[in-house]
Write a protein that holds these residues in place. Sequence first.
Motif, PDB file in Angstrom:
ATOM      1  N   ARG A 187       0.837  -1.209   0.000  1.00 18.16           N
ATOM      2  CA  ARG A 187       0.000   0.000   0.000  1.00 18.16           C
ATOM      3  C   ARG A 187       0.872   1.260   0.000  1.00 18.16           C
ATOM      4  NH1 ARG A 187      -3.176  -0.547   5.495  1.00 18.16           N
ATOM      5  NH2 ARG A 187      -2.957  -2.765   5.849  1.00 18.16           N
ATOM      6  N   ALA A 227       2.174   1.798  -3.390  1.00 16.47           N
ATOM      7  CA  ALA A 227       1.142   2.312  -4.294  1.00 16.47           C
ATOM      8  C   ALA A 227       0.961   3.810  -4.079  1.00 16.47           C
ATOM      9  CB  ALA A 227      -0.170   1.571  -4.063  1.00 16.47           C
ATOM     10  N   PHE A 228       0.910   4.203  -2.808  1.00 18.27           N
ATOM     11  CA  PHE A 228       0.747   5.616  -2.489  1.00 18.27           C
ATOM     12  C   PHE A 228       1.938   6.433  -2.995  1.00 18.27           C
ATOM     13  CE2 PHE A 228       1.834   8.895   0.770  1.00 18.27           C
ATOM     14  CZ  PHE A 228       0.952   9.851   0.306  1.00 18.27           C
ATOM     15  N   THR A 251       4.128   5.677  -5.280  1.00 18.16           N
ATOM     16  CA  THR A 251       4.231   5.681  -6.741  1.00 18.16           C
ATOM     17  C   THR A 251       3.340   6.769  -7.324  1.00 18.16           C
ATOM     18  OG1 THR A 251       4.675   3.326  -6.717  1.00 18.16           O
ATOM     19  CG2 THR A 251       4.068   4.275  -8.824  1.00 18.16           C
ATOM     20  N   ALA A 252       2.129   6.878  -6.766  1.00 16.50           N
ATOM     21  CA  ALA A 252       1.220   7.921  -7.239  1.00 16.50           C
ATOM     22  C   ALA A 252       1.765   9.302  -6.909  1.00 16.50           C
ATOM     23  CB  ALA A 252      -0.157   7.739  -6.613  1.00 16.50           C
ATOM     24  N   ARG A 253       2.336   9.415  -5.725  1.00 14.63           N
ATOM     25  CA  ARG A 253       2.816  10.716  -5.266  1.00 14.63           C
ATOM     26  C   ARG A 253       4.044  11.169  -6.055  1.00 14.63           C
ATOM     27  NH1 ARG A 253       3.191  14.973  -3.673  1.00 14.63           N
ATOM     28  NH2 ARG A 253       3.518  15.911  -1.618  1.00 14.63           N
ATOM     29  N   SER A 285       6.929   7.634  -9.999  1.00 12.34           N
ATOM     30  CA  SER A 285       7.924   6.658 -10.434  1.00 12.34           C
ATOM     31  C   SER A 285       8.026   5.551  -9.405  1.00 12.34           C
ATOM     32  CB  SER A 285       9.277   7.344 -10.617  1.00 12.34           C
ATOM     33  OG  SER A 285      10.328   6.465 -10.256  1.00 12.34           O
ATOM     34  N   ALA A 344      10.434   3.389  -9.089  1.00 15.88           N
ATOM     35  CA  ALA A 344      11.793   3.283  -8.540  1.00 15.88           C
ATOM     36  C   ALA A 344      11.983   4.299  -7.406  1.00 15.88           C
ATOM     37  CB  ALA A 344      12.815   3.502  -9.643  1.00 15.88           C
ATOM     38  N   GLU A 345      11.517   5.531  -7.645  1.00 19.89           N
ATOM     39  CA  GLU A 345      11.588   6.556  -6.600  1.00 19.89           C
ATOM     40  C   GLU A 345      10.806   6.110  -5.375  1.00 19.89           C
ATOM     41  OE1 GLU A 345      12.615  10.268  -6.856  1.00 19.89           O
ATOM     42  OE2 GLU A 345      14.045   9.070  -7.963  1.00 19.89           O
ATOM     43  N   ASP A 349      12.725   3.682  -3.362  1.00 18.81           N
ATOM     44  CA  ASP A 349      13.766   4.377  -2.596  1.00 18.81           C
ATOM     45  C   ASP A 349      13.192   4.978  -1.317  1.00 18.81           C
ATOM     46  OD1 ASP A 349      15.786   3.827  -4.317  1.00 18.81           O
ATOM     47  OD2 ASP A 349      15.869   5.797  -5.255  1.00 18.81           O
ATOM     48  N   PHE A 407       2.441   6.261   6.906  1.00 24.57           N
ATOM     49  CA  PHE A 407       2.015   7.144   5.827  1.00 24.57           C
ATOM     50  C   PHE A 407       2.433   8.585   6.065  1.00 24.57           C
ATOM     51  CE2 PHE A 407      -0.324   3.471   4.556  1.00 24.57           C
ATOM     52  CZ  PHE A 407      -0.326   3.579   3.176  1.00 24.57           C
ATOM     53  N   ARG A 432       4.825  10.467   3.522  1.00 25.66           N
ATOM     54  CA  ARG A 432       4.396  11.740   2.950  1.00 25.66           C
ATOM     55  C   ARG A 432       5.495  12.795   3.145  1.00 25.66           C
ATOM     56  NH1 ARG A 432      -0.194  13.967   6.445  1.00 25.66           N
ATOM     57  NH2 ARG A 432      -1.378  12.138   5.818  1.00 25.66           N
ATOM     58  N   ARG A 443      11.918  14.690  -0.567  1.00 26.94           N
ATOM     59  CA  ARG A 443      12.550  14.193  -1.789  1.00 26.94           C
ATOM     60  C   ARG A 443      12.331  15.183  -2.934  1.00 26.94           C
ATOM     61  NH1 ARG A 443      14.112   9.446  -4.411  1.00 26.94           N
ATOM     62  NH2 ARG A 443      14.834   9.026  -2.328  1.00 26.94           N
TER      63      ARG A 443
END
Lengths: 353, 183
Positions: free
Chosen positions: B26, B29-30, B32-34, B37, B39-40, B43, B69, B73, B79
């Motif tokens: 989860r 998924a969060f 990746t949307a944020r 990417s 890969a990011e 990380d 979370f 965030r 980042r």
Amino acid sequence: MMRTLPEGDARAALYYQILNESDDPAELEAASLWLEANPEKLQAFENIGHFMAVCDHVAATLPTQEVVAELGEAGGTDRRLWSWAWRAAASLVLVAAGAAFFILGRYDERTRIAGTSATQYATKIGEVRSVGLADRSNIVLSGASAVTVTYGRDFRRVTLNQGQAVFKVAHDPARPFTVATQSGTVRALGTEFDVHRSSAGTRVTVVEGVVDVTARSPDRVAVARLRPNMQIAYSSAGEMSPIMKVDAARMVDWQRGTLRFVAEPLSAVVADLNRFSTRPIIVENSVLAGEEITGTARIDGILEWLYALSESMGMTIEVSKNGAILLRGDGRRPTTTRIVSEPAPRREPLAGA
Amino acid sequence: MLPFVGRDANGHAGAFRDAFRANEPRLLAFLTARLGSRAEAQDVCQSVFLKLWERVDELHGDNLTSLLFVTARNLATDRMRSSGWRARAESLDDEGALTAQIADDAPHAERVLAARHELKVIGAILQELPEKCRTAFIRYKFHEESYAEIAAAMALTESMIRKYVLRAMAHCAARYAQLEGWE
């Protein structure tokens, strides 16, 4: 004639907002559970994240006045007169804008890969693998590393998704060879160079030939031309470092099982070791994580090397029940560079070179 | 092989590790949307683990999901700003290492041009929304007004404004993805 509009998913939007804004544990729990229970909604969720990021990017790049003028001062009424013209012309404008995105390279990795046939190569922890490409270029992938290779008629495009690789590029002036990471691009015609991607950023070292490195941050685009034995780094946000002089041959020694570190924080050293170590290594203490390390490790003797390191820097090593290697330190010692095993090459500034 | 000091059975750390693993999909998924990417996202996910692991002994009784979370965030925001690197580059500078950096200080015309195109696309998509819905979203996203401020200005309830913003997000995101897919 309007295209049918996609429905959109207000629930995905709701949970995206909660995960970004809420501090309420119950709400966060519900939102994250929804995410797990509805994998088919993941695309809608990602689309929302992507669109909101594009909005942020626009707001950060352009002056507020310009944005307001374009979108209308809080939806001013004069905009509505435009509405019909917009609707009629929308598809044309948008197709043109889409083409412009493509030309300007303003689209993310996901989109780029979707459009063309791309091949992915990845290595497991501890695996070093050489990949021969159709044009006789060659990629040596370090442990736990991954690249996506896309070749077209007039381009050779590689994305380093994670880890490190050495690229030996076959000369072909008609098809530039580019390697992209977070926020920058390395461009070469025919040459050999090393690209190392970590969470903090990317490091590029040139062994042979000439490469151009471009890093993009919200404020500016930095470009540097590197020749043999030069190294540069850029952060994931696109901040570029000065050019450093290094012994490039030693920087690509990992292909023969040797990892060299020059004044790297322990956290970065451990991230590299973890691409080779069968047991995960964890730095348990943030003071320790910032300690700068200079030294040379063999990938078949990582534990022994850590032991040698621990003796010189007041660090203790423990193995947890599940086999993780835990590094601990009390932070009593001041943060200094420590030389381990042999004096490693120093990075010299380029001035006067 | 050198001898190791075995670590005592530490149920606490083990429990944290298990809970983290359970939440990882989860969280990914969060993120990746944020971050846009995977890969990011991986990380940052790793950083979340390390950050919380550092103080695993203090976490007892906290709600792990919200901890994960909220940390994710914050790290994702860091980042995106990534001040860490700037500090590092400056420290090199102090040592006199700054030399042949070729930086283009001109107002990066390419980026501005691209952002203008994006702005046009956003504008066009927003035009497809009903006026109140569009106004609420523009105030929220581009004027950075709070829900309460927008509600007061538009003489509507806060919950209505929230609904408008969500509707606008859902519609625009789907449309934007559709248009991008045309490439």
